[in-house]
Design a protein around this motif. Structure first.
Motif, mmCIF file in Angstrom:
data_model
loop_
_atom_site.group_PDB
_atom_site.id
_atom_site.type_symbol
_atom_site.label_atom_id
_atom_site.label_comp_id
_atom_site.label_asym_id
_atom_site.label_seq_id
_atom_site.Cartn_x
_atom_site.Cartn_y
_atom_site.Cartn_z
ATOM 1 N N ARG A 78 10.498 3.408 -5.440
ATOM 2 C CA ARG A 78 11.239 2.270 -4.067
ATOM 3 C C ARG A 78 11.552 3.113 -3.084
ATOM 4 O O ARG A 78 11.185 2.729 -1.544
ATOM 5 C CB ARG A 78 12.679 1.198 -4.656
ATOM 6 N N ARG A 79 11.520 4.088 -3.567
ATOM 7 C CA ARG A 79 11.934 5.404 -2.166
ATOM 8 C C ARG A 79 10.350 5.482 -1.283
ATOM 9 O O ARG A 79 10.629 6.289 -0.590
ATOM 10 C CB ARG A 79 12.436 6.860 -2.672
ATOM 11 N N PRO A 85 1.054 -1.011 0.151
ATOM 12 C CA PRO A 85 -0.103 0.006 0.080
ATOM 13 C C PRO A 85 0.999 1.389 -0.208
ATOM 14 O O PRO A 85 1.955 1.072 0.684
ATOM 15 C CB PRO A 85 -0.253 -0.118 1.308
ATOM 16 N N ALA A 86 0.587 2.174 -1.106
ATOM 17 C CA ALA A 86 1.161 3.376 -1.162
ATOM 18 C C ALA A 86 0.273 4.863 -0.802
ATOM 19 O O ALA A 86 -0.632 4.441 -1.493
ATOM 20 C CB ALA A 86 2.341 3.495 -2.380
ATOM 21 N N ASP A 87 1.028 5.304 -0.459
ATOM 22 C CA ASP A 87 0.120 7.077 -0.328
ATOM 23 C C ASP A 87 0.931 8.498 -1.562
ATOM 24 O O ASP A 87 0.429 9.883 -1.146
ATOM 25 C CB ASP A 87 0.633 7.421 1.120
ATOM 26 N N ALA A 124 -0.131 9.470 -7.384
ATOM 27 C CA ALA A 124 -0.761 8.886 -8.810
ATOM 28 C C ALA A 124 0.921 8.884 -10.269
ATOM 29 O O ALA A 124 0.643 7.731 -10.427
ATOM 30 C CB ALA A 124 -1.759 9.790 -9.327
ATOM 31 N N SER A 125 1.503 9.985 -9.970
ATOM 32 C CA SER A 125 2.087 9.431 -10.636
ATOM 33 C C SER A 125 2.764 8.183 -10.612
ATOM 34 O O SER A 125 3.970 8.570 -11.684
ATOM 35 C CB SER A 125 3.398 10.871 -11.491
ATOM 36 N N LEU A 126 3.600 7.516 -9.722
ATOM 37 C CA LEU A 126 4.337 6.556 -9.197
ATOM 38 C C LEU A 126 4.119 6.191 -8.885
ATOM 39 O O LEU A 126 4.272 4.600 -9.095
ATOM 40 C CB LEU A 126 5.350 7.033 -8.379
ATOM 41 N N VAL A 127 2.304 5.701 -7.796
ATOM 42 C CA VAL A 127 1.582 4.304 -7.715
ATOM 43 C C VAL A 127 0.792 4.167 -8.753
ATOM 44 O O VAL A 127 0.398 2.816 -8.170
ATOM 45 C CB VAL A 127 1.475 4.861 -6.415
ATOM 46 N N GLY A 128 0.265 4.856 -9.433
ATOM 47 C CA GLY A 128 -0.940 5.351 -9.869
ATOM 48 C C GLY A 128 -2.192 5.619 -9.381
ATOM 49 O O GLY A 128 -2.857 4.960 -7.996
ATOM 50 N N ALA A 129 -3.239 5.740 -10.532
ATOM 51 C CA ALA A 129 -4.411 5.981 -9.450
ATOM 52 C C ALA A 129 -5.402 4.739 -9.645
ATOM 53 O O ALA A 129 -6.651 5.028 -9.052
ATOM 54 C CB ALA A 129 -5.461 7.409 -10.243
#
Length: 435
Positions: free
Chosen positions: A421-422, A160-162, A165-170
């Motif tokens: 990854r960061r 799960p990531a906060d 959206a440009s990195l984790v996707g919407a």
């Protein structure tokens, strides 16, 4: 062909996105969605030529700029295609963010943009004369092209990531069928799964993720589990020259080749002079300008050709011929791709007498997703040359529409393994060499 309007009337470029597992490399970790672009060159009488390429936003902009100049082009005039692409780009240099395919230059950028249009032109040519693309490249020397199992360190699932959206996707990440693999046991289990399903006859481990001793242990575990299969290790230039030499010594007798252990042609040349196995590359000999220094310095024994950035299929065949002259082996490099790319690689591999090593492919990591009506199967570790003219494949329009909708909704517009990854490891940095 008589009476057919063969000139290009319309160029259609459709960006698509498909789920990507959290596989690790020296740059970071794959984001939940991979990006590609599907190219269609539409002529008269319903003829369509297909190509596939990268889907990152900067590349899409260049594709559209070049595509806008192609109306009226004869698909047999690939020299004219090259001129139009170069004129449209005007010397632009557009490097890729993750750097897993080596350095960039205006020449390499032009070749990357030219490639999908060239493949689509060859597809059209094949349809127009009723012959497969392999025949346009000199004729098939094999009817099945071997591919290697590509094993990766990976997380069990995207955490799960906060992040943005440009990195984790919407869109929420899609589950993949491959469990966690972060140690030798996980790597061996993954290799068993790939070989049981696809029949691969060689194995490549993507390294550069953990300290070298851990990856040596994984290679030794693979050798014990698969005593008869050739093994390869690719740390994506994560090691210093000194570390590369130590790993080469410790894996003597275990590896078919060691791929890009250290950055740059000079460093690779030092390692190659002392390593007991050939060094392979898709990171230091990556454009025509690199051939002379790479080969004269003896930096590589195997080149992994990649038609996506070497300028298409004919230029990749030219590269293979140069490799033959220098006594350098040939394989093919892979990035996250769909079935049009696999079909193009198969047509090329079928026509290359110089193909001395099984090619890479990410096809198993697509988890069954494709834009083709009938995706090419991998059986017995190889892909059969398709029946039919051109590339021998056709688009599934419904699948293309769904995957374009994925692109629209996912919000990722450029691959960035390091920044993704960061999000989970704030102190993570991409370093080459790291060890």
């Amino acid at each position: 062909m008589k009476g057919t309007d063969i000139r290009i009337r319309e160029v259609v470029i459709t960006p698509v996105a498909f789920p990507d597992p959290p596989i690790l490399n020296s740059a970071g970790v794959h984001q939940p969605w991979a990006l590609r672009a599907i190219v269609e060159l539409r002529c008269g009488d319903g003829l369509i030529g297909l190509g596939e390429t990268y889907g990152d936003a900067p590349h899409l902009e260049l594709l559209r700029s070049a595509g806008a100049t192609l109306a009226g082009l004869d698909p047999f005039d690939t020299n004219g295609l090259w001129r139009r692409v170069c004129e449209a780009l005007g010397g632009t240099d557009s490097p890729d963010r993750h750097g897993l395919t080596g350095g960039s230059s205006p020449q390499k950028t032009a070749l990357r943009v030219f490639s999908p249009f060239e493949v689509a032109c060859l597809d059209l040519q094949g349809h127009l004369i009723g012959r497969p693309v392999a025949d346009l490249l000199g004729g098939a020397v094999r009817d099945r092209v071997p591919f290697s199992a590509y094993v990766f360190y990976k997380w069990d699932a995207h955490p799960p990531a906060d992040g943005p959206a440009s990195l984790v996707g919407a869109l929420p990440p899609v589950d993949d069928p491959y469990p966690e693999a972060i140690d030798p046991a996980g790597i061996v289990a993954q290799a068993h799964r790939l070989i049981d399903q696809y029949g691969f006859g060689s194995i490549k481990l993507k390294g550069g993720v953990f300290p070298p001793d851990e990856e040596i242990a994984a290679i030794r575990a693979l050798r014990e589990a698969f005593p008869g299969l050739p093994l390869r290790l690719d740390p994506n230039a994560a090691w210093s020259v000194e570390t590369s030499l130590r790993v080469a010594e410790e894996t003597d007798g275990l590896l078919e080749y060691l791929e890009d252990p250290t950055p740059g042609i000079p460093g690779m040349a030092v390692v190659a002079a002392q390593a007991p196995m050939p060094l392979a590359t898709n990171m230091c000999v990556v454009s025509p300008d690199d051939i002379a220094p790479g080969f004269t310095q003896g930096a590589v024994g195997v080149v992994l050709a990649d038609h996506h950035y070497w300028g298409g299929l004919r230029r990749s065949a030219e590269l293979a011929a140069i490799c033959r002259t220098w006594g350098v082996g040939v394989s093919m490099h892979s990035n996250s791709h769909l079935g049009i790319s696999l079909a193009a690689m198969t047509q090329l591999g079928a026509a290359l007498p110089e193909l001395t090593y099984a090619a890479d492919t990410h096809t198993p990591w697509q988890c069954g997703v494709d834009v083709l009506e009938r995706p090419l199967p991998i059986t017995g570790g190889a892909v059969a040359l398709p029946d039919g003219p051109g590339l021998g494949v056709s688009l599934d329009r419904d699948a293309l529409a769904r995957m374009h909708e994925n692109f629209v909704r996912c919000a990722i517009r450029e691959r960035d393994d390091t920044s993704y990854r960061r999000i989970f490891e704030p102190g993570y940095t991409k370093r080459r060499p790291r060890w």
